[in-house]
Design a protein around this motif. Structure first.
Motif, PDB file in Angstrom:
ATOM      1  N   SER A  99       0.816  -1.211   0.000  1.00 13.28           N
ATOM      2  CA  SER A  99       0.000   0.000   0.000  1.00 13.28           C
ATOM      3  C   SER A  99       0.854   1.267   0.000  1.00 13.28           C
ATOM      4  CB  SER A  99      -0.905   0.013   1.238  1.00 13.28           C
ATOM      5  OG  SER A  99      -0.114   0.150   2.399  1.00 13.28           O
ATOM      6  N   LYS A 134      -5.235  -3.082   2.848  1.00 12.15           N
ATOM      7  CA  LYS A 134      -5.391  -1.632   2.744  1.00 12.15           C
ATOM      8  C   LYS A 134      -5.986  -1.266   1.391  1.00 12.15           C
ATOM      9  CE  LYS A 134      -2.209   0.176   6.055  1.00 12.15           C
ATOM     10  NZ  LYS A 134      -1.198   1.210   6.275  1.00 12.15           N
ATOM     11  N   ASP A 136      -5.554   1.124  -0.651  1.00 12.14           N
ATOM     12  CA  ASP A 136      -4.670   1.617  -1.706  1.00 12.14           C
ATOM     13  C   ASP A 136      -3.653   0.582  -2.176  1.00 12.14           C
ATOM     14  OD1 ASP A 136      -5.830   4.022  -1.675  1.00 12.14           O
ATOM     15  OD2 ASP A 136      -4.358   4.969  -0.335  1.00 12.14           O
ATOM     16  N   ALA A 137      -3.753  -0.596  -1.646  1.00 13.90           N
ATOM     17  CA  ALA A 137      -2.711  -1.591  -1.970  1.00 13.90           C
ATOM     18  C   ALA A 137      -2.671  -1.893  -3.457  1.00 13.90           C
ATOM     19  CB  ALA A 137      -2.969  -2.867  -1.191  1.00 13.90           C
TER      20      ALA A 137
END
Ligand SMILES: Nc1nc2c(ncn2[C@@H]2O[C@H](COP(=O)(O)OP(=O)(O)OP(=O)(O)O)[C@@H](O)[C@H]2O)c(=O)[nH]1
Ligand SMILES: [Mg+2]
Length: 338
Positions: A99, A134, A136-137
């Motif tokens: 992320s 997460k 945004d990973a």
């Protein structure tokens, strides 16, 4: 009675004789999750207290292996100490935070540096793309694309947060031990003891201190059946396969320009070449085409996990916590170009 004792004794002796001592080092940038990983291993496997009480050393028992695991600190000071451990290691685990897009370039650089080291060349590496929970990973195929990992062992494992089964990280360790086991003698002959004094950095493992918000123990659920190929197989949409525009832009904003590993290595006077007669499962080479994922055109060496891929995994992909990418580094030679 005597016969019983003799048989117990001989069984004990055989167990002792077949026991293998293996040293594995865990590296990766600071905050990537190395210590959390070791703590998970400690919870899942019998471990042994170390007399020397080195805080970064954990000894685990798995099958016939007694595994000494060094959890090395990933900050700048800690990274300087890594090379001291290379010669002693039979294999490595490289953990990255999927992320943390802003540090992907840094990951690439340290991975390149690591692979260029003669003491690491030919040793198996397990690459772990952590923090997949997460939002945004980066997807695994994006990581493969960004790091220019051309191909991966299809038996990689996906971790799913929703289920309470840590088996996959053990499977990852098993894989590493199996590869080490295959070339144990050779790896042992290459080993050298640790230098007597290694400067320590703050990052030697200290169980218990965890920063607050992210403080989740690893909860990994997927069965080994959930092979990596189900993420990168041709049935996935092209959009999903490649990195999103925003992510590319984000990566592009990093202070250092992304560069393929091959030129970096060449610039440093190093060259990668495949071993003859061996199918390559991991390559650091030219970048792939836009939107193309490494899985799209790969030829799998084994059907084991491809056969097990399941479409019902697809909705869960964003809830995945950790992905193990098993990297067969030992099938590549990195050597000085003289
Ligand atoms: N969300 C999330 N957080 C994680 C995960 N793994 C680790 N963390 C968190 O990431 C932070 C850093 O983890 P550590 O294990 O201490 O990182 P490290 O790689 O050992 O860092 P250094 O020792 O400084 O090199 C902690 O707050 C962990 O709780 C994960 O899979 N998901
Ligand atoms: Mg740590």
């Amino acid at each position: 009675m005597f016969r019983l004792l003799t048989s117990c004794w001989s069984q004990l002796k055989t167990a002792e004789e077949t026991q293998r001592n293996v040293t594995i080092i865990i590296v990766g940038l600071d905050n990537s999750g190395k210590t959390v990983l070791v703590e998970a291993f400690q919870r899942l496997l019998p471990s042994r207290m170390n007399n020397c009480m080195k805080s970064e050393l954990t000894t685990l028992l798995l099958h016939e292996y007694e595994v000494s695991i060094y959890d090395l600190s990933g900050d700048m000071k800690g990274q300087e100490t890594w090379p001291n451990y290379y010669a002693q290691a039979h294999g490595l685990v490289f953990v990255l935070d999927s992320s943390d897009l802003g540090r992907m370039q840094e990951v690439k650089i340290i991975l390149t540096r690591l692979l260029s080291d003669k003491r690491v060349a030919g040793k198996p590496i397990l690459l772990m793309a952590n923090k997949q929970d997460k939002k945004d990973a980066l997807l695994p195929c994006d990581i493969i694309e960004y790091l220019f990992l051309e191909r991966l062992e299809p038996c990689s494992i996906i971790k799913n947060l929703q289920r309470r089964n840590h088996q996959p990280i053990i499977e990852g360790l098993r894989w590493l031990l199996a590869v080490i086991g295959d070339k144990y003698e050779e790896l042992c002959t290459r080993r050298q003891p640790l230098p007597s004094s290694i400067p320590t950095s703050k990052g030697t493992r200290s169980s218990g201190e965890r920063p607050s918000s992210d403080s989740q123990p690893i909860r990994i659920r997927a069965s080994p059946k959930q092979g990596f190929c189900c993420l990168v197989g041709p049935h996935r949409g092209k959009k999903e396969m490649g990195m999103s525009k925003e992510k590319r832009q984000h990566l592009g904003q990093c202070s250092m320009e992304a560069r393929p590993l091959k030129p970096i290595l060449q610039k440093e006077g190093l060259r990668l070449r495949p071993k003859k007669n061996i199918s390559v499962t991991f390559a650091l080479d030219e970048p792939m085409e836009e939107g193309e994922c490494s899985g799209g055109n790969r030829t799998w060496n084994t059907t084991e996990l491809c056969d097990n891929q399941s479409d019902d995994l697809q909705p869960q992909l964003h809830a995945l916590k950790m992905i193990l990418l098993k990297v067969m580094l030992d099938q590549w030679l990195v050597r000085k170009d003289i």
